[in-house]
Design an enzyme around this catalytic site. Structure first.
Site, PDB file in Angstrom:
ATOM      1  N   GLY A 234      15.096 -33.264  -1.468  1.00  0.00           N
ATOM      2  CA  GLY A 234      14.789 -33.810  -3.085  1.00  0.00           C
ATOM      3  C   GLY A 234      14.396 -35.227  -3.146  1.00  0.00           C
TER       4      GLY A 234
ATOM      5  CG  ASP B 138      12.781 -30.116   8.139  1.00  0.00           C
ATOM      6  OD1 ASP B 138      11.762 -30.956   7.817  1.00  0.00           O
ATOM      7  OD2 ASP B 138      13.866 -30.435   8.131  1.00  0.00           O
TER       8      ASP B 138
ATOM      9  CG  ASP C  10      16.564 -33.761   4.742  1.00  0.00           C
ATOM     10  OD1 ASP C  10      16.585 -33.197   5.891  1.00  0.00           O
ATOM     11  OD2 ASP C  10      15.495 -33.454   3.921  1.00  0.00           O
TER      12      ASP C  10
ATOM     13  N   GLY D 204      16.881 -25.256   4.025  1.00  0.00           N
ATOM     14  CA  GLY D 204      16.428 -24.044   4.158  1.00  0.00           C
ATOM     15  C   GLY D 204      14.816 -24.161   3.971  1.00  0.00           C
TER      16      GLY D 204
ATOM     17  CG  HIS E 130      17.575 -31.530  10.178  1.00  0.00           C
ATOM     18  ND1 HIS E 130      17.161 -31.314   8.857  1.00  0.00           N
ATOM     19  CD2 HIS E 130      19.031 -31.065  10.421  1.00  0.00           C
ATOM     20  CE1 HIS E 130      18.348 -31.044   8.154  1.00  0.00           C
ATOM     21  NE2 HIS E 130      19.374 -30.742   8.958  1.00  0.00           N
TER      22      HIS E 130
ATOM     23  N   GLY F 191      11.982 -26.760   1.622  1.00  0.00           N
ATOM     24  CA  GLY F 191      11.399 -27.905   1.013  1.00  0.00           C
ATOM     25  C   GLY F 191      11.274 -27.948  -0.381  1.00  0.00           C
TER      26      GLY F 191
HETATM   27  C1  DX5 Z   1      16.090 -28.586   4.526  1.00  0.00           C
HETATM   28  C2  DX5 Z   1      14.847 -29.504   4.892  1.00  0.00           C
HETATM   29  C3  DX5 Z   1      14.283 -29.956   3.806  1.00  0.00           C
HETATM   30  C4  DX5 Z   1      13.021 -30.878   4.072  1.00  0.00           C
HETATM   31  C5  DX5 Z   1      12.816 -32.205   2.904  1.00  0.00           C
HETATM   32  O1  DX5 Z   1      15.998 -27.882   3.523  1.00  0.00           O
HETATM   33  O2  DX5 Z   1      15.512 -30.358   5.776  1.00  0.00           O
HETATM   34  O3  DX5 Z   1      15.195 -31.052   3.244  1.00  0.00           O
HETATM   35  O4  DX5 Z   1      13.294 -31.868   5.211  1.00  0.00           O
HETATM   36  O5  DX5 Z   1      12.503 -31.324   1.886  1.00  0.00           O
HETATM   37  P1  DX5 Z   1      12.080 -31.830   0.476  1.00  0.00           P
HETATM   38  O6  DX5 Z   1      10.577 -31.466   0.083  1.00  0.00           O
HETATM   39  O7  DX5 Z   1      13.101 -31.860  -0.434  1.00  0.00           O
HETATM   40  O8  DX5 Z   1      11.611 -33.402   0.823  1.00  0.00           O
END
Ligand code: DX5
Length: 212
Positions: free
Chosen positions: A173, A34, A171, A142, A63, A144
């Site tokens: 939640g 990320d 991607d 932004g 990403h 997780g």
């Molecule tokens: C953007 C990031 C998150 C991360 C996964 O915020 O791309 O989505 O990859 O986050 P969670 O903890 O929601 O799986």
């Protein structure tokens, strides 16, 4: 269609990053990096100088949550990513999108385009047939650990019905419950950070995302 599970290192312990990656390597399909610039998204994460030290056989999925993705391609090509995804919100011109897709492909990676929850599908009508992957964000990018936004599932359903062979990634939640909704809607690549790295039993977490 095989469902790929792509843990995201955003929620990993950065003080033990190699050990964290080793803990999921036997069970995961891809590994998501990320990359956040603190400008396109409010958070600042890491760039290639950090992730180049990760040793893994997992295909790397960058990403790019950054305002100038074309500036990142060169450094990410050096770490031989499997896939590089940019955001539709920061590259709006069709010609610029096609050039970026071409530049990503020249690195040997596949090219993905990401849509924030508020961005409608028709925003990517111009390149959806050119890309290898569409990332439908189920949180505002932004951070997780945010809550899954079910309203984006309709975008996945529409994409899947129009493009049966497309890699559709979700991607944000993703956990054992929301993974089921995502797969039912047509997603075949699930990114999960908190749900995987937030638990000691990573094998069980990843297998629960596969629905096993
Ligand atoms: C953007 C990031 C998150 C991360 C996964 O915020 O791309 O989505 O990859 O986050 P969670 O903890 O929601 O799986």
């Amino acid at each position: 269609m095989k469902i790929l599970i792509t843990p995201s290192i955003l929620s990993a312990d950065f003080g033990r990053l190699q050990a964290e990656v080793d803990s999921i390597e036997p069970f995961a399909d891809w590994l998501q990096l990320d990359v956040m610039d603190g400008h396109f998204v409010p958070n600042l994460s890491f760039g290639a100088p950090v992730v180049k030290w990760i040793k893994t056989k997992l295909p790397l999925d960058a990403h790019l949550m950054v305002s100038n993705p074309s500036e990142r391609i060169k450094e990410f090509s050096a770490i031989h990513c499997k896939n590089i995804t940019f955001h539709a919100e920061v590259v709006k011109e069709t010609s610029a999108r096609k050039k970026l897709i071409e530049d990503i492909r020249k690195t040997g990676a596949t090219a993905g385009i990401a849509l924030n929850p508020a961005t409608p599908l028709d925003e990517v009508e111009d390149v959806v047939r050119e890309v290898d992957l569409v990332l439908v964000m189920s949180v505002v990018p932004g951070f997780g650990g945010q809550k899954f936004m079910p309203e984006v599932l309709e975008k996945v359903r529409q994409l899947r019905s129009k493009f049966p062979g497309l890699m559709i990634q979700m991607d944000g939640g993703i956990d054992s419950k929301t993974a089921k909704s995502a797969i039912r809607a047509g997603a075949n690549n699930l990114v999960a950070g908190n749900f995987v790295f937030g638990t000691p039993d990573r094998k069980a977490a990843i297998e629960s995302l596969r629905g096993s």
